[in-house]
Design an enzyme around this catalytic site. Structure first.
Site, PDB file in Angstrom:
ATOM      1  N   ARG A  30      40.516  24.235  37.313  1.00  0.00           N
ATOM      2  CA  ARG A  30      39.945  25.551  37.559  1.00  0.00           C
ATOM      3  C   ARG A  30      40.080  26.262  36.223  1.00  0.00           C
ATOM      4  O   ARG A  30      39.397  25.901  35.284  1.00  0.00           O
ATOM      5  CB  ARG A  30      40.763  26.195  38.689  1.00  0.00           C
ATOM      6  CG  ARG A  30      39.976  26.972  39.660  1.00  0.00           C
ATOM      7  CD  ARG A  30      40.830  27.460  40.801  1.00  0.00           C
ATOM      8  NE  ARG A  30      42.039  28.137  40.368  1.00  0.00           N
ATOM      9  CZ  ARG A  30      42.845  28.807  41.175  1.00  0.00           C
ATOM     10  NH1 ARG A  30      42.590  28.881  42.458  1.00  0.00           N
ATOM     11  NH2 ARG A  30      43.912  29.402  40.716  1.00  0.00           N
ATOM     12  N   MET A  35      29.961  44.746  65.131  1.00  0.00           N
ATOM     13  CA  MET A  35      30.247  45.249  63.787  1.00  0.00           C
ATOM     14  C   MET A  35      31.386  46.274  63.776  1.00  0.00           C
ATOM     15  O   MET A  35      32.275  46.214  62.930  1.00  0.00           O
ATOM     16  CB  MET A  35      28.984  45.879  63.173  1.00  0.00           C
ATOM     17  CG  MET A  35      29.176  46.252  61.713  1.00  0.00           C
ATOM     18  SD  MET A  35      27.730  47.060  60.974  1.00  0.00           S
ATOM     19  CE  MET A  35      26.551  45.723  60.957  1.00  0.00           C
ATOM     20  N   TYR A  46      27.047  41.681  72.899  1.00  0.00           N
ATOM     21  CA  TYR A  46      25.868  40.948  72.464  1.00  0.00           C
ATOM     22  C   TYR A  46      25.830  39.561  73.087  1.00  0.00           C
ATOM     23  O   TYR A  46      26.838  38.860  73.119  1.00  0.00           O
ATOM     24  CB  TYR A  46      25.853  40.819  70.934  1.00  0.00           C
ATOM     25  CG  TYR A  46      25.534  42.122  70.235  1.00  0.00           C
ATOM     26  CD1 TYR A  46      24.342  42.797  70.504  1.00  0.00           C
ATOM     27  CD2 TYR A  46      26.411  42.678  69.320  1.00  0.00           C
ATOM     28  CE1 TYR A  46      24.029  43.993  69.867  1.00  0.00           C
ATOM     29  CE2 TYR A  46      26.110  43.870  68.677  1.00  0.00           C
ATOM     30  CZ  TYR A  46      24.917  44.527  68.959  1.00  0.00           C
ATOM     31  OH  TYR A  46      24.621  45.693  68.327  1.00  0.00           O
ATOM     32  N   LYS A  61      46.932  40.476  42.702  1.00  0.00           N
ATOM     33  CA  LYS A  61      45.473  40.470  42.556  1.00  0.00           C
ATOM     34  C   LYS A  61      44.802  40.810  43.892  1.00  0.00           C
ATOM     35  O   LYS A  61      45.440  40.710  44.953  1.00  0.00           O
ATOM     36  CB  LYS A  61      45.029  39.083  42.081  1.00  0.00           C
ATOM     37  CG  LYS A  61      45.396  37.977  43.052  1.00  0.00           C
ATOM     38  CD  LYS A  61      45.304  36.594  42.414  1.00  0.00           C
ATOM     39  CE  LYS A  61      45.629  35.537  43.458  1.00  0.00           C
ATOM     40  NZ  LYS A  61      45.750  34.201  42.868  1.00  0.00           N
TER      41      LYS A  61
HETATM   42  C1  LIG Z   1      46.996  33.692  43.365  1.00  0.00           C
HETATM   43  C2  LIG Z   1      47.871  32.956  42.443  1.00  0.00           C
HETATM   44  C3  LIG Z   1      49.223  32.760  42.738  1.00  0.00           C
HETATM   45  C4  LIG Z   1      49.827  33.116  44.076  1.00  0.00           C
HETATM   46  O1  LIG Z   1      49.555  32.083  44.996  1.00  0.00           O
HETATM   47  P1  LIG Z   1      50.060  32.114  46.524  1.00  0.00           P
HETATM   48  O2  LIG Z   1      49.600  30.823  47.078  1.00  0.00           O
HETATM   49  O3  LIG Z   1      49.404  33.286  47.158  1.00  0.00           O
HETATM   50  O4  LIG Z   1      51.544  32.251  46.485  1.00  0.00           O
HETATM   51  C5  LIG Z   1      50.012  32.186  41.773  1.00  0.00           C
HETATM   52  N1  LIG Z   1      49.495  31.790  40.589  1.00  0.00           N
HETATM   53  C6  LIG Z   1      48.194  31.934  40.281  1.00  0.00           C
HETATM   54  C7  LIG Z   1      47.695  31.470  38.968  1.00  0.00           C
HETATM   55  C8  LIG Z   1      47.346  32.506  41.197  1.00  0.00           C
HETATM   56  O5  LIG Z   1      46.029  32.625  40.897  1.00  0.00           O
END
Ligand SMILES: *Cc1c(COP(=O)(O)O)cnc(C)c1O
Length: 347
Positions: A134, A298, A250, A40
């Protein structure tokens, strides 16, 4: 056709051998379970396509994204059925899209389960909440007929505190085991990177590492087993000689105590090199640490070249970006350090 721009003064080198070695190490630590890969957020900012291709080549066959658009980016490099979409279907159009393209939705609620069933259903994953509050269904919802009617490949839950030695881990694991008795499924999965280090009782049949694939070390138990993967680099675009008393950047937060040579590097907070590196960070050249002087701006950061007369305009410098050390220095998490690298770094 717009003209092709000259190459940018930033690059993000990926050590794909280190990435694959990290996946193999996490797969081995997962024991009889297989390690998948969380890709992701563009593989935590490193480029999901190149990461997915390398890991697929190594034998990884479960990939996790959060959004549907992230799955689309991978459709020509991965089999669609190997991509699970963690946020699941929010509406009927999402479910139709998943079915049309053979993607595996992760079902997170009774509402999503209904949407999936009404679209025609098919193989999906199921996320059960065991304490993070969550995404995911509470255990009490698992006996609902809309859930028992699902074709569940992976029954997931997600640990809230896997990077800490706290009783919450065992409490979540026990609820995850209980969920396994309530829903038919092919595989069970609980562990992220840090969860893998908690031992075989946390592995099920599939683990879901993310950060550790990319060089993060989320728990002490993984130290020494994970290699750095991402190396951001930036070019020196000007050098200057300062007199004693000259000030930099700055708000003039650095004053030269004596004459010194400095370099202006094409890297700034717009590239994810946030202001918390001001006066703290360093670039690396031939094993030398070149400290950041004054505020990060920046598009530019000034560094001390007093002890590096060989470094000049046009030279490339590596950022000191060892994730655990950089996190300790800046207070940013290892996740933020990767995902905030800006779009001016070519992927
Ligand atoms: C992002 C995520 C992971 C990976 O977690 P890490 O701490 O980066 O290894 C695993 N499972 C779910 C559901 C996630 O959202």
């Amino acid at each position: 056709m717009p003209p092709e721009a000259p190459p940018p003064p930033l690059r993000l080198t990926l050590d794909l051998d280190a990435l694959v070695a990290n996946w193999r190490a996490l797969d081995a630590l997962s024991g009889t379970a297989s390690a998948g890969a969380a890709v992701k957020a563009d593989a935590y900012g490193l480029g999901a396509r190149r990461v997915a291709m390398a890991l697929r080549g190594a034998g990884c066959s479960d990939f996790f994204v959060a959004h549907w658009s992230e799955a689309v980016d991978l459709l020509d490099v991965l089999p669609a059925g190997n991509i699970a979409v963690l946020h699941g279907p929010q509406n009927p159009a999402d479910a139709v899209f998943a079915r049309d393209n053979g993607l595996r939705p992760v079902i997170n609620s009774l509402h999503q389960a209904r949407i999936w069933q009404e679209a025609g259903g098919g193989v999906c994953d199921l996320m059960v909440d065991t304490g993070i509050n969550r995404l995911g269904l509470p255990l009490a919802d698992l006996s609902d007929p809309v859930i028992t009617g699902l074709q569940v490949d992976v029954l997931h839950s997600h640990l809230a505190s896997a990077d800490e030695d706290v009783p919450q881990n065992e409490a979540q694991r026990l609820r995850w085991l209980e969920a396994q008795g309530l829903v038919q499924h092919r595989r069970a999965s609980l562990a992220n990177s840090a969860g893998i280090a908690l031992g075989s009782a946390y592995h099920g049949q599939l683990t879901r590492p993310g950060i550790a694939l990319y060089g993060g070390v989320p728990s002490a138990a993984l130290a020494g087993q994970i290699k750095q993967v991402a190396q951001p680099e930036a070019q020196v675009i000007q050098t200057r000689e300062l007199e004693a008393g000259d000030q930099i950047g700055y708000n003039a937060t650095f004053t030269a105590a004596e004459p010194m040579r400095v370099g202006v590097v094409s890297l700034g907070y717009a590239d994810g090199y946030l202001r918390c590196w001001s006066g703290k960070g360093a670039m690396l050249a031939d094993g030398l640490r070149l400290p950041v002087l004054g505020r990060v701006s920046m598009d530019m950061t000034v560094i001390d070249l007093s002890h590096a007369p060989q470094v000049g305009e046009g030279d490339w410098l590596a950022l000191d970006y060892d994730l655990p050390a950089a996190s300790a220095l800046t207070g940013l998490s290892q996740y933020e350090l990767l995902t905030s690298l800006g779009r001016r770094f070519p992927r």
